[in-house]
Motif scaffolding. Structure first.
Motif, PDB file in Angstrom:
ATOM      1  N   ARG A 128       0.863  -1.022  -0.093  1.00 22.41           N
ATOM      2  CA  ARG A 128      -0.153  -0.027   0.009  1.00 22.41           C
ATOM      3  C   ARG A 128       0.853   1.330   0.057  1.00 22.41           C
ATOM      4  O   ARG A 128       0.629   2.400  -0.585  1.00 22.41           O
ATOM      5  CB  ARG A 128      -0.893   0.008   1.136  1.00 22.41           C
ATOM      6  CG  ARG A 128      -1.819   1.229   1.418  1.00 22.41           C
ATOM      7  CD  ARG A 128      -2.844   0.943   2.278  1.00 22.41           C
ATOM      8  NE  ARG A 128      -3.085   1.892   3.454  1.00 22.41           N
ATOM      9  CZ  ARG A 128      -3.419   1.986   4.556  1.00 22.41           C
ATOM     10  NH1 ARG A 128      -3.839   0.780   5.007  1.00 22.41           N
ATOM     11  NH2 ARG A 128      -3.477   2.902   5.167  1.00 22.41           N
ATOM     12  N   ASP A 182       2.145  12.248   2.486  1.00 20.71           N
ATOM     13  CA  ASP A 182       1.257  11.369   1.842  1.00 20.71           C
ATOM     14  C   ASP A 182       0.612  10.133   2.651  1.00 20.71           C
ATOM     15  O   ASP A 182      -0.515   9.979   2.562  1.00 20.71           O
ATOM     16  CB  ASP A 182       1.764  11.260   0.519  1.00 20.71           C
ATOM     17  CG  ASP A 182       1.797  12.272  -0.626  1.00 20.71           C
ATOM     18  OD1 ASP A 182       1.300  13.324  -0.249  1.00 20.71           O
ATOM     19  OD2 ASP A 182       2.361  12.054  -1.643  1.00 20.71           O
ATOM     20  N   ASP A 186      -3.171   9.876   4.084  1.00 20.93           N
ATOM     21  CA  ASP A 186      -3.873   8.563   3.843  1.00 20.93           C
ATOM     22  C   ASP A 186      -4.189   8.129   4.906  1.00 20.93           C
ATOM     23  O   ASP A 186      -5.354   7.611   5.219  1.00 20.93           O
ATOM     24  CB  ASP A 186      -2.827   7.626   3.124  1.00 20.93           C
ATOM     25  CG  ASP A 186      -3.509   6.265   2.836  1.00 20.93           C
ATOM     26  OD1 ASP A 186      -4.271   6.259   1.906  1.00 20.93           O
ATOM     27  OD2 ASP A 186      -3.231   5.176   3.732  1.00 20.93           O
ATOM     28  N   GLU A 189      -7.137   9.889   6.192  1.00 20.04           N
ATOM     29  CA  GLU A 189      -8.377   9.895   5.579  1.00 20.04           C
ATOM     30  C   GLU A 189      -9.053   8.718   5.836  1.00 20.04           C
ATOM     31  O   GLU A 189     -10.263   8.297   5.578  1.00 20.04           O
ATOM     32  CB  GLU A 189      -7.918   9.956   3.933  1.00 20.04           C
ATOM     33  CG  GLU A 189      -7.555  11.366   3.563  1.00 20.04           C
ATOM     34  CD  GLU A 189      -7.075  11.315   2.196  1.00 20.04           C
ATOM     35  OE1 GLU A 189      -6.733  10.322   1.424  1.00 20.04           O
ATOM     36  OE2 GLU A 189      -6.924  12.619   1.702  1.00 20.04           O
ATOM     37  N   ARG A 190      -8.406   7.524   6.362  1.00 20.16           N
ATOM     38  CA  ARG A 190      -8.921   6.227   6.613  1.00 20.16           C
ATOM     39  C   ARG A 190      -9.316   6.400   8.095  1.00 20.16           C
ATOM     40  O   ARG A 190      -9.913   5.172   8.709  1.00 20.16           O
ATOM     41  CB  ARG A 190      -7.855   5.132   6.535  1.00 20.16           C
ATOM     42  CG  ARG A 190      -7.547   5.127   4.984  1.00 20.16           C
ATOM     43  CD  ARG A 190      -6.299   4.003   4.981  1.00 20.16           C
ATOM     44  NE  ARG A 190      -5.925   3.758   3.562  1.00 20.16           N
ATOM     45  CZ  ARG A 190      -6.219   2.540   2.876  1.00 20.16           C
ATOM     46  NH1 ARG A 190      -7.178   1.939   3.532  1.00 20.16           N
ATOM     47  NH2 ARG A 190      -5.923   2.497   1.536  1.00 20.16           N
TER      48      ARG A 190
END
Length: 245
Positions: A128, A182, A186, A189-190
């Motif tokens: 990921r 970044d 991420d 945002e999760r």
């Protein structure tokens, strides 16, 4: 919002000899919050994170995680740390281990996962974050940005309730800062609950739910990023922002 906060700090004090590093710190972090700690070097940001992770004993006050007082002298430190992930500015990877071994160590030794399950989790996260081809490399074969990404994978592989990030971009070359931010973006945002010390004001403005300005061991001002970074109430906050923005 209602319900017990995930992290609650009350009247926290920490000193080294006669030097008080944290004084009467009050902080609440709820699930899915992204709280950025800002302030000059030496303002107490890193010490606060180390106190939360029980790497430093506190002199006074209490820290509660999920309603449990983790500053209780009888608390099981290993159990508390298993609920949190911490990433340091200096990566702190084990140099004699491969990337995969670094990431799977705690899941196997602390959480009791089988080697196969730990490896599955690790490889999924490494992929990921663009590190699938680095699983069998040793840290000294990686760039600083790659090492920091591995450190972050190691911190989140067991899906901790709270992730602590201590100036995770400060040791990186400027061109590598973006790739690490970044990953933090991420995670936010999760819905990962994040508490991070940072000098990246643009990132704090964009991603944080709350910003706390520390000055000489005191949280002098806290609130939404638009308020603290855009219209600060305290003169000390304004002075700091003039220097860094």
């Amino acid at each position: 919002m209602t319900g017990e906060p995930l992290l609650r700090i009350t009247n926290l004090r920490k000193a080294y000899g006669d030097k008080v590093v944290l004084h009467d710190v009050q902080l609440t972090v709820r699930q899915h919050d992204v709280v950025c700690l800002i302030g000059a070097s030496g303002s107490g940001k890193s010490t606060l994170l180390r106190c939360i992770d029980l790497l430093e004993p506190v002199d006074d006050g209490e820290i509660h995680l999920g309603g449990v007082e983790i500053t209780d002298p009888l608390v099981d430190v290993r159990s508390v740390r298993s609920r949190m992930g911490m990433v340091f500015q200096a990566y702190n990877l084990f140099p004699h281990m491969t990337v995969l071994e670094n990431v799977t160590l705690a899941p196997r030794k602390v959480h009791g996962l089988s080697a196969a399950d730990a490896e599955d989790r690790a490889r999924t996260l490494l992929a990921r974050f663009g590190l699938a081809d680095k699983a069998d490399e040793h840290p000294d074969r990686l760039s600083g940005g790659q090492q920091q990404r591995v450190a972050m994978v190691r911190a989140i592989v067991m899906e901790p309730e709270l992730v602590l990030l201590d100036e995770v971009t400060s040791a990186l070359d400027p061109e590598l800062v973006g790739e690490v931010l970044d990953i933090v973006r991420d995670l936010a945002e999760r819905g990962t609950t994040l508490l991070l010390a940072t000098h990246e004001m643009g990132f704090a403005r964009e991603v944080a739910t709350n910003v706390c300005f520390l000055h000489e061991g005191v949280i002098l001002e806290q609130g939404p990023p638009a308020q603290v970074l855009g219209d600060p109430r305290e003169e000390r906050t304004r002075q700091f922002l003039r220097r860094v923005l």
